[in-house]
Design an enzyme around this catalytic site. Structure first.
Site, mmCIF file in Angstrom:
data_model
loop_
_atom_site.group_PDB
_atom_site.id
_atom_site.type_symbol
_atom_site.label_atom_id
_atom_site.label_comp_id
_atom_site.label_asym_id
_atom_site.label_seq_id
_atom_site.Cartn_x
_atom_site.Cartn_y
_atom_site.Cartn_z
ATOM 1 C CG HIS A 1 1.058 11.263 -2.726
ATOM 2 N ND1 HIS A 1 2.117 10.964 -3.685
ATOM 3 C CD2 HIS A 1 1.202 10.363 -1.703
ATOM 4 C CE1 HIS A 1 2.584 9.903 -3.184
ATOM 5 N NE2 HIS A 1 2.132 9.521 -2.120
ATOM 6 C CG ASP B 1 3.080 6.195 -3.142
ATOM 7 O OD1 ASP B 1 3.550 6.754 -2.429
ATOM 8 O OD2 ASP B 1 1.881 6.203 -3.176
ATOM 9 C CD GLU C 1 2.417 4.316 2.826
ATOM 10 O OE1 GLU C 1 2.914 5.001 1.652
ATOM 11 O OE2 GLU C 1 1.232 4.197 3.225
ATOM 12 C CG HIS D 1 5.056 7.856 0.732
ATOM 13 N ND1 HIS D 1 3.960 8.331 0.202
ATOM 14 C CD2 HIS D 1 5.732 8.793 1.291
ATOM 15 C CE1 HIS D 1 3.831 9.588 0.641
ATOM 16 N NE2 HIS D 1 4.898 10.019 1.292
HETATM 17 C C1 LIG Z 1 -1.991 5.417 0.088
HETATM 18 C C2 LIG Z 1 -0.370 5.500 -0.035
HETATM 19 N N1 LIG Z 1 -0.157 5.124 -1.185
HETATM 20 C C3 LIG Z 1 0.220 6.677 0.436
HETATM 21 O O1 LIG Z 1 0.751 7.238 -0.406
HETATM 22 N N2 LIG Z 1 0.163 6.819 1.584
HETATM 23 C C4 LIG Z 1 0.741 7.918 2.420
HETATM 24 C C5 LIG Z 1 0.870 8.113 3.792
HETATM 25 C C6 LIG Z 1 0.077 9.344 1.978
HETATM 26 O O2 LIG Z 1 -1.205 9.078 1.740
HETATM 27 O O3 LIG Z 1 0.509 10.302 1.842
HETATM 28 ZN ZN LIG Z 2 2.602 7.653 -1.382
#
Ligand SMILES: C[C@@H](N)C(=O)N[C@H](C)C(=O)O
Ligand SMILES: [Zn+2]
Length: 195
Positions: A108, A115, A173, A176
């Site tokens: 990110h 997400d 997830e 994601h």
């Molecule tokens: C926190 C969650 N929405 C997320 O994006 N998790 C991944 C592992 C990240 O933080 O990159």
């Molecule tokens: Zn994410």
């Protein structure tokens, strides 16, 4: 605390606001509200950005879903590194598989992870999935075998359409996805208000 030092050369960053590129992509930026796993507002603005090639690929996914009655519902895109650090510090050791380690950075932070979920256009609501966004339980796993057949079908439809456009799901997830070119972009810590 500072983002990790990175060596090598990177593509120039070109963060695009998703709703500027495609106004039919829906947003539910939970981190701009207190209704998130941190329980407080993390972003000053409910906006979502991705590097241009990832944003363009996402718009193609959105267009492909429409004939099936869906559009994309985005929870988060580019995330400043300092927010990743806050998430890591907040999350207990036994749940850290659901957050990125700030010593490595999150995809990110590179503007190359998103997400998201599906939105049912006719019914005007989010499509039910086997688990909730940011739920820190096995129901979040992309291969979780529970939930209803309809929920698993929706999750797998999202994954199939995203994979067809260069995104890879995170095994822990279902929501994601990393864009294939994430290594080409640097970790950034620019807050939303300065983008
Ligand atoms: C926190 C969650 N929405 C997320 O994006 N998790 C991944 C592992 C990240 O933080 O990159
Ligand atoms: Zn994410």
């Amino acid at each position: 605390a500072q983002p990790p030092r990175e060596t090598g050369s990177f593509r120039p960053t070109d963060l695009v606001e998703l709703t500027q590129l495609d106004p039919t992509i829906r947003l539910d930026i939970r981190y701009a509200t207190a209704q998130n796993f941190m329980g407080r507002v993390l972003y000053p603005q409910a906006r979502a950005f991705l590097q241009r090639p990832a944003a363009e690929a996402l718009a193609q996914v959105n267009a492909e879903l429409k004939p099936q009655g869906y559009c994309l519902l985005v929870f988060d895109g580019y995330r400043p590194w300092r927010i990743t650090k806050q998430m890591w510090d907040h999350t207990p050791a036994d749940k850290k598989e659901f957050v990125a380690d700030p010593r490595k950075g999150s995809r990110h932070n590179r503007g190359c992870a998103v997400d998201l979920s599906l939105w049912d256009i006719a019914a005007n609501h989010e499509v039910p999935m086997p688990g909730e966004y940011d739920e820190m339980s096995p129901r979040s796993y992309a291969a979780y075998a529970g939930g209803t057949p309809a929920q698993r079908a929706a999750r797998d439809l999202l994954r199939a359409r995203m994979e067809a456009h260069g995104f890879t799901v995170l095994p822990a997830e279902w929501w994601h996805f990393d864009f294939k070119d994430w290594k080409a972009y640097p970790i950034q810590d620019v807050p939303f208000e300065k983008l």
